[in-house]
Design a protein around this motif. Structure first.
Motif, mmCIF file in Angstrom:
data_model
loop_
_atom_site.group_PDB
_atom_site.id
_atom_site.type_symbol
_atom_site.label_atom_id
_atom_site.label_comp_id
_atom_site.label_asym_id
_atom_site.label_seq_id
_atom_site.Cartn_x
_atom_site.Cartn_y
_atom_site.Cartn_z
ATOM 1 N N THR A 325 0.819 -1.220 0.000
ATOM 2 C CA THR A 325 0.000 0.000 0.000
ATOM 3 C C THR A 325 0.849 1.266 0.000
ATOM 4 N N TYR A 326 2.174 1.122 -0.044
ATOM 5 C CA TYR A 326 3.039 2.298 -0.056
ATOM 6 C C TYR A 326 2.915 3.052 -1.377
ATOM 7 N N ASN A 327 3.028 4.365 -1.290
ATOM 8 C CA ASN A 327 2.992 5.236 -2.459
ATOM 9 C C ASN A 327 4.375 5.812 -2.727
ATOM 10 N N ILE A 328 4.591 6.262 -3.965
ATOM 11 C CA ILE A 328 5.832 6.976 -4.278
ATOM 12 C C ILE A 328 5.981 8.155 -3.310
ATOM 13 N N GLY A 329 7.185 8.279 -2.701
ATOM 14 C CA GLY A 329 7.446 9.392 -1.786
ATOM 15 C C GLY A 329 7.220 9.065 -0.333
ATOM 16 N N ASP A 330 6.732 7.851 -0.022
ATOM 17 C CA ASP A 330 6.595 7.455 1.379
ATOM 18 C C ASP A 330 7.982 7.167 1.956
ATOM 19 N N SER A 331 8.277 7.734 3.108
ATOM 20 C CA SER A 331 9.539 7.475 3.803
ATOM 21 C C SER A 331 9.272 6.462 4.899
ATOM 22 N N ILE A 332 10.015 5.348 4.879
ATOM 23 C CA ILE A 332 9.780 4.303 5.875
ATOM 24 C C ILE A 332 11.094 3.902 6.529
ATOM 25 N N PRO A 361 4.427 4.690 7.151
ATOM 26 C CA PRO A 361 5.412 5.711 6.751
ATOM 27 C C PRO A 361 5.667 6.700 7.881
ATOM 28 N N VAL A 362 6.929 7.132 7.986
ATOM 29 C CA VAL A 362 7.258 8.180 8.954
ATOM 30 C C VAL A 362 7.040 9.550 8.330
ATOM 31 N N ALA A 363 6.929 9.592 7.000
ATOM 32 C CA ALA A 363 6.637 10.836 6.275
ATOM 33 C C ALA A 363 6.117 10.447 4.899
ATOM 34 N N THR A 364 5.415 11.373 4.262
ATOM 35 C CA THR A 364 4.895 11.132 2.911
ATOM 36 C C THR A 364 5.262 12.301 2.005
ATOM 37 N N GLY A 365 5.139 12.085 0.704
ATOM 38 C CA GLY A 365 5.386 13.160 -0.253
ATOM 39 C C GLY A 365 6.833 13.571 -0.384
ATOM 40 N N LYS A 366 7.767 12.701 0.001
ATOM 41 C CA LYS A 366 9.189 13.029 -0.117
ATOM 42 C C LYS A 366 9.609 12.941 -1.589
ATOM 43 N N THR A 367 10.482 13.852 -2.002
ATOM 44 C CA THR A 367 10.928 13.905 -3.392
ATOM 45 C C THR A 367 12.332 13.338 -3.520
ATOM 46 N N VAL A 368 12.511 12.410 -4.437
ATOM 47 C CA VAL A 368 13.834 11.902 -4.796
ATOM 48 C C VAL A 368 14.151 12.431 -6.186
ATOM 49 N N THR A 388 17.945 2.841 -8.252
ATOM 50 C CA THR A 388 17.921 4.274 -7.924
ATOM 51 C C THR A 388 17.249 5.003 -9.076
ATOM 52 N N LEU A 389 16.693 6.166 -8.764
ATOM 53 C CA LEU A 389 15.898 6.885 -9.750
ATOM 54 C C LEU A 389 16.809 7.552 -10.781
ATOM 55 N N ILE A 390 16.548 7.264 -12.058
ATOM 56 C CA ILE A 390 17.388 7.722 -13.169
ATOM 57 C C ILE A 390 16.513 8.447 -14.188
ATOM 58 N N ASN A 513 21.453 14.487 -5.381
ATOM 59 C CA ASN A 513 21.119 14.372 -3.962
ATOM 60 C C ASN A 513 22.258 14.899 -3.101
ATOM 61 N N GLN A 514 21.915 15.563 -2.023
ATOM 62 C CA GLN A 514 22.926 16.147 -1.154
ATOM 63 C C GLN A 514 23.829 15.063 -0.568
ATOM 64 N N SER A 515 25.118 15.371 -0.472
ATOM 65 C CA SER A 515 26.087 14.430 0.068
ATOM 66 C C SER A 515 26.932 15.126 1.117
#
Length: 676
Positions: A325-332, A361-368, A388-390, A513-515
Motif C-alpha cells: 500500500t506504499y505510495n511513491i514518496g513514502d519514507s519508511i 510511513p514516517v513521512a509522505t510526499g518526499k521527493t527523490v 535508484t531513480l534515473i 542528492n545532497q552528500s
C-alpha cells in the motif's frame, strides 16, 4: 624595609611574568621518499626463512596499532594502501612516540624480514639461539622515522570468508559479528595471577567464525564481553593456518545491536547493507534501514509484494509478499533483522521474513531527484546504481507499438531494454513515437540490463535540448554558483573521469542528492559550499545550507586518482577577447591524508585531443587535509579570443595524489567567466 622588599619582589614577579620563553621549532616533515610498498617488501620473503636487508630501501606506513592497551607487546603495526606489517621494537610505551594515525618511515638497511608461524614482521639482528631480536630501544629513532600525525585510519570492510594472507596486519572491519551465548558472561581475558591469553570464537549470522585473541596483560582483560551483535574493527593475524584477529581496545568492538536470534536493531544505511553481500546470500543481523519508496505499486509495473527503496544515492528492492500500500514518496524505516540479503535474478533484494509487519510511513510526499544519465552511463555503472531513480533524455522506444514486454530504449550513446510487465495498468498504452525523456530505475534480469518506468507520467516529451549543448556567452560576466544543482548540472557543465592531457575523459556519474563531505564513496557530488561553514560543520548543517558546490570525492577507483575533471564546454567565443576565469577551489577536509594537485587547461574544437595547461593564481592549487576555500584566477590572454568552434576549459587532476590515507573531498563554487 617591608615596603622596599615588597616592591623588589613585585618587580621581580613582573619581570618573570613578562619573560619570553623560547618557542619550540615548527614541525618539519622528514625528507624521505619510500622506495618500496609494504606489499613489495613482503613479496621478498620466503616463508620459514629470513632475509637480511642490505639495501637503502624505505617503506612508509600509518600506525594502526601499538602497545597502548597492552594487547600488543613491544611492537607497532603499520600499513600502507597495499599491505600491513609488524615492526618489533624492544621498548615500552611505544604509543607515546607512535600513536595510531602517525605516519612513519622505516629505513630497512640492516633490518631482518622474517615470519613467526607465517605472520611476517620486521626485526633487527639474531641472537645466539638463532632468534630474531626486536630493534633495540636505543636504535629505534635510527630506523623508525616519525612523520606527520593524525592521519585518518579507515578499516577495510571484509567478510570472514574473504580473509587471506593479503590482509595480514591490516586494519579490517567485520560486520554482523557476535560472541557465542556461552561466552557472554565472560571477560575479555584471564585476570588471575597467570594472566593467560584467551581465545574466543566469534561468529556472524551466517555461522562463519574467526578467533579473537586477547592478552591477559591488556588493560581491558577484566571487562565483560558485550552480548550484542555488530561490527568489530581489528588487526588481522594468522598462526600457521589459523585465522585470528586482535583488537586495540574495547572501543573497537561495537556489538550494540540485536543478536542473530533477535533483539533491538541498529540503524544503518542501504549502502552498508549492500556492502555485506559477498557473492552469496546471507541472513542479516540486527539492523534497521530507512529510505524513500520510489516504486509505484498502484500502477503494477513491479512484482507483487515488492517495493524499491532509495537512501541517498543507493537503492534496493524489498520483498514483503502480499499487498503493498506504499505510495511513491513514502519514507519508511524498516527492521530487517533476520531477513535475507539475496541475489534475485541478478540484482540485490532484501527478502523479509514471512509475516513481517509493514511499518507505517514516517513521512509522505518526499521527493527523490533522479540522476540524469545517458544510457551508456547507466549501463556502465550497474549494479552500483541499480534501483535508484534515473532520468534518460532524448531517447526513443522501439520494438513494438505498446509498452507491454521487452522493448528497446535508444539514445545517442546506446540502448537498453525497456521492460513493462503485462500486468501494468499502462501495458497496452501506445509507446510514444517521438524522442522523450524517461524516468525510472534499472536492474538486472539474468544478464540483461533493464530499465523500468513506474507509470506514464514518467515519460515526457523531450525539451529539444541536448546534453552536448554548451555554455552560451551572452553578457559578461557569466556566473555559476551551483545552488540549484539538486536538479542537475547546468547546461555546458560536465564531470569527467579518466581524463588526460589528450582526452577530455569519460562521462562521470553525478547525483543531485545532497552528500556529506565525509561520505567515502567515490563520485561527483552535490556538496554544501565551504562558504559560511567550517571543518566541524555537521552533516545536518551541510544539508541545511542553500549555498552549494559542485564536488568530487576521490578514491582509488579507476579514473579518479588521477583523472577527475570539472569541464566547461563553451559553444564559441566569437567577438570576445581577453577571457578570464575565476572560481573557489574548496578543500572540504574530513581528516584525509592525501593531497590532490589541480590544474586548469583548455582545448579548442568539437573533439579535442590536446589540452593546454595555463598559469593560475596562485600558481599551485591543491586540496587535502586542511579545510579551505581558495580563490583562483586565470587569464587566458589571447588564447581563446574569437573562436568559432567549441572551447573547453577544465579544472582537472592529471597527477596522482601524494601522501597516504584517505583522499580529498573537493568542491568548486562561484565560477565566473569574463571577457571584453
Amino acid at each position: 624595609m617591608k615596603t622596599s622588599t615588597l616592591l623588589i619582589c613585585t618587580a621581580f614577579a613582573i619581570i618573570s611574568c613578562n619573560k619570553k620563553f623560547d618557542e619550540p621549532p615548527a614541525y618539519a616533515a622528514p625528507n624521505l621518499t619510500p622506495t618500496l610498498t609494504i606489499a613489495q617488501l613482503k613479496a621478498m620473503h620466503t616463508t620459514g626463512s629470513y632475509e637480511t636487508i642490505s639495501t637503502d630501501d624505505i617503506i612508509e606506513g600509518i600506525v594502526i596499532a601499538n602497545d597502548s592497551s597492552g594487547n600488543f607487546y613491544k611492537q607497532i603495526i603499520i600499513e600502507d594502501s597495499t599491505a600491513g606489517i609488524a615492526i618489533n621494537i624492544d621498548d615500552y610505551n611505544l604509543y607515546t612516540s607512535y600513536p595510531v594515525g602517525r605516519n612513519v618511515f622505516i629505513k630497512l638497511n640492516g633490518l631482518i624480514l622474517y615470519d613467526d608461524n607465517r605472520l611476517i614482521a620486521i626485526g633487527a639482528d639474531k641472537d645466539a639461539n638463532n632468534n630474531i631480536n626486536a630493534i633495540a630501544a636505543s636504535l629505534k629513532n635510527q630506523y623508525v622515522i616519525k612523520g606527520v600525525n593524525n592521519v585518518p585510519v579507515l578499516p577495510k570492510i571484509v567478510d570472514v570468508s574473504d580473509l587471506n594472507d593479503g590482509y595480514q596486519n591490516m586494519l579490517i572491519q567485520l560486520t554482523n559479528m557476535e560472541f557465542s551465548e556461552a561466552d557472554t558472561s565472560k571477560t575479555y581475558a584471564d585476570t588471575s595471577a597467570s594472566q593467560n591469553t584467551v581465545n574466543f570464537i566469534l561468529k556472524n549470522c551466517a555461522n562463519k567464525t574467526i578467533t579473537l585473541r586477547n592478552s591477559g596483560f591488556a588493560n581491558f582483560a577484566g571487562a565483560n564481553v558485550p552480548n550484542g551483535n555488530g561490527s568489530i574493527t581489528c588487526i588481522y593475524s594468522i598462526y600457521n593456518t589459523s585465522k585470528q584477529i586482535l583488537i586495540r581496545d574495547t572501543s573497537d568492538v561495537q556489538f550494540n545491536g540485536t543478536r542473530c536470534n533477535g533483539g533491538p536493531a541498529v540503524q544503518t544505511s542501504i549502502a552498508d547493507i549492500r556492502s555485506m553481500y559477498k557473492g552469496h546470500d546471507i541472513k542479516l543481523g540486527a539492523y534497521k534501514i530507512g529510505g524513500v519508496v520510489i516504486s509505484d505499486a498502484a500502477n503494477k509495473n513491479i512484482a507483487n509484494g515488492n517495493i524499491v527503496l532509495q537512501d541517498g544515492n543507493t537503492g534496493i528492492s524489498v520483498y514483503f509478499g502480499g499487498t503493498i500500500t506504499y505510495n511513491i514518496g513514502d519514507s519508511i524505516v524498516l527492521d530487517v533483522t533476520g531477513d535475507s540479503l539475496q541475489n534475485y535474478n541478478g540484482s540485490l533484494e532484501i527478502k523479509t521474513s514471512s509475516g513481517t509487519i509493514k511499518p507505517d510511513p514516517v513521512a509522505t510526499g518526499k521527493t527523490v531527484i533522479p540522476q540524469q544519465l545517458s544510457i551508456a552511463q547507466l549501463s556502465s555503472n550497474l549494479p552500483d546504481i541499480e534501483y535508484t531513480l534515473i532520468k534518460i533524455v532524448n531517447a526513443k522506444a522501439s520494438g513494438g507499438t505498446t509498452y507491454s514486454g521487452s522493448r528497446t530504449l535508444t539514445d545517442a550513446s546506446g540502448n537498453i531494454t525497456l521492460y513493462t510487465s503485462a500486468s501494468a495498468s499502462f501495458a497496452n498504452d501506445n509507446l510514444p513515437a517521438e524522442e522523450s525523456d524517461w524516468i525510472g530505475f534499472a536492474k538486472f534480469f539474468g544478464n540483461t540490463k533493464e530499465f523500468t518506468i513506474r507509470n506514464t507520467t514518467d515519460v515526457t516529451t523531450s525539451s529539444g535540448t541536448n546534453d552536448a549543448d554548451g555554455i552560451e556567452l551572452t553578457a559578461s560576466p557569466f556566473t555559476l554558483n551551483f545552488d540549484n544543482i539538486a536538479a542537475g548540472l547546468p547546461q555546458g557543465v560536465f564531470v569527467k573521469a579518466a581524463s588526460s592531457s589528450t582526452s577530455v575523459g569519460a562521462d562521470g556519474v553525478y547525483s543531485g542528492n545532497q552528500s556529506s563531505w565525509s561520505n567515502t564513496s567515490s563520485g561527483f557530488k552535490n556538496y554544501a559550499s565551504a562558504t559560511g561553514l567550517n571543518a566541524a560543520s555537521s552533516s545536518a548543517d551541510q544539508n541545511a545550507s542553500a549555498n552549494r558546490a559542485l564536488g568530487v570525492k576521490q578514491t582509488g577507483s579507476t579514473g579518479f586518482d588521477p583523472g577527475v575533471a570539472f569541464v566547461f564546454e563553451i559553444n564559441n567565443t566569437s567577438g570576445k577577447t581577453n577571457i578570464s576565469l575565476s572560481f573557489l577551489l574548496q578543500s572540504l577536509a574530513d581528516g584525509v591524508g592525501r593531497t590532490t594537485i589541480w590544474q586548469v587547461d583548455y582545448a579548442i574544437g568539437d573533439n579535442p585531443n590536446t589540452f593546454i595547461p595555463v598559469t593560475t593564481s596562485p600558481s599551485s592549487i591543491a586540496t587535502g587535509s586542511v579545510f579551505s576555500s581558495t580563490p583562483v584566477t586565470v587569464n587566458f590572454g589571447a588564447a581563446l579570443d574569437n573562436k568559432n568552434s567549441k572551447v573547453w576549459i577544465r579544472i582537472v587532476t592529471l597527477s596522482a595524489t601524494t601522501g597516504s590515507g584517505g583522499r580529498a573531498s573537493t568542491g568548486i563554487d562561484e565560477v565566473e567567466l569574463k571577457w571584453n
